[in-house]
Design an enzyme around this catalytic site. Structure first.
Site, short mmCIF file in Angstrom:
data_model
loop_
_atom_site.label_atom_id
_atom_site.label_comp_id
_atom_site.label_asym_id
_atom_site.label_seq_id
_atom_site.Cartn_x
_atom_site.Cartn_y
_atom_site.Cartn_z
N GLU A 86 0.83 -1.20 0.00
CA GLU A 86 0.00 0.00 0.00
C GLU A 86 0.87 1.26 0.00
OE1 GLU A 86 -2.14 -2.98 2.77
OE2 GLU A 86 -0.13 -2.63 1.97
N ASP A 140 22.55 -38.94 -5.83
CA ASP A 140 22.37 -37.88 -6.83
C ASP A 140 23.27 -36.67 -6.63
OD1 ASP A 140 20.39 -39.48 -7.83
OD2 ASP A 140 18.73 -38.33 -6.99
#
Length: 344
Positions: free
Chosen positions: A55, A206
């Site tokens: 705002e 991984d």
């Protein structure tokens, strides 16, 4: 009274709010648009926790352009704050700048503040409407809403799988299950997350970095956790030499609960689980997963690979976990299926 243009301007405010994706934590993403005489005169969004709210940025944008906000309408995706924090209440600024109308997307999820701004603004003669695109405004800030109402971060589970339900071959090869567009989406999830958790075997097999790499300059990297009891400190230093990683025991529901409570107290609003299958299965059975996102590649391994969810399945289909607020979308050549568990 709602106007025909209210939805259009709220969608514009939502687009602005999304510009704060991953940079506002633990604050919500918020966008604001100021309209006077059918013309947009100011725009703003919350950029970073501790900085000006949407705002205020929209008001400043209007003033810099030489526009007067008196008797104008401000559209804001989340109920304006009405108490002092690191910044003053936005309700005071709205009153001081003599807005005649405020249109709100979603109300503040905090029971102490829910609807309070509406009361304050109306008591000063300002017309207030709320609930415009409230579902979309709340979904954008699902982690914030969950954290505020439960004290714990939203737990998101992301898995990439072949069409026949595998995350890797029987030998563990998994690069790549899905395509580049889906991997970009993973980077977006990581930007939103305060922490990433994977199983120990996933790290060993991984060697994932578990970092935000798009954009390369991303500064707010998530904390990394390795779930397991056999992962040594020497391995932590080997796989994550930057030191931003810890081993955590999540083998029981009680340990999960403690971890999530502690994370919430440290103002973590979103935690991302990235596998593997055994770890994903244990998290689902522990009942801690709030949101799932499965990336499904149009590929078939045509044999026994490593399943997307490990462990024992229930004997009855009626015991299966069901998604609510489910979405299905195309992402490159892959399909994304997402939704919420635990009644979210």
């Amino acid at each position: 009274m709602l106007l025909s243009c209210d939805r259009e301007y709220m969608l514009q405010a939502l687009a602005l709010a999304r510009l704060g994706w991953g940079t506002t934590n633990p604050n919500p993403m918020v966008g604001a648009v100021i309209v006077r005489d059918g013309k947009v005169i100011g725009e703003g969004f919350h950029r970073k926790a501790g900085e000006a709210h949407a705002e205020i940025n929209a008001i400043n944008d209007a003033l810099r352009s030489g526009n007067d906000t008196e008797n104008s309408t401000i559209y804001v995706t989340l109920e304006p704050c009405s108490s002092y924090g690191r910044t003053p209440p936005c309700t005071e600024a709205i009153i001081a700048h003599k807005f005649s109308r405020v249109v709100i997307g979603a109300l503040d999820p905090n029971p102490k503040h829910n609807g309070l701004a509406v009361e304050i603004l109306r008591s000063h003669g300002i017309e207030v409407e709320y609930g415009v695109e409230s579902g979309a405004c709340a979904r954008l800030n699902a982690p914030f809403f969950h954290w505020v109402t439960t004290g714990k971060p939203l737990v998101m589970l992301k898995m990439a799988m072949t069409l026949d339900g595998n995350i890797a071959t029987s030998g563990g090869h998994s690069k790549w299950v899905t395509g580049s567009e889906a991997r970009k989406r993973v980077q977006r999830l990581r930007r939103l997350s305060d922490a990433i958790i994977v199983g120990a075997n996933t790290v060993r097999c991984d060697h994932p970095q578990l970092t935000v790499r798009e954009p390369e300059s991303w500064a707010r990297q998530p904390m990394r956790y390795i779930a397991g009891t056999t992962f040594s400190e020497a391995e932590v230093k080997e796989y994550f030499p930057d030191g931003n990683a810890e081993v955590v025991d999540l083998s029981t529901s009680e340990l999960w609960e403690k971890f999530l409570r502690d994370a919430g107290e440290r103002k973590m609003t979103a935690v991302l689980l990235e596998g593997g299958g055994v770890f994903a299965g244990s998290a689902l059975r522990a009942g801690v997963v709030d949101y799932v996102e499965f990336h499904i590649a149009p590929k078939l391994l045509c044999g026994a690979g490593r399943p997307v969810i490990g462990g024992e399945a229930p004997e009855l289909m009626s015991m299966a976990k069901e998604l609510c607020n489910m979405e299905v979308e195309r992402c490159g050549d892959d399909i994304i299926v997402s939704g919420y568990l635990n009644g979210e």
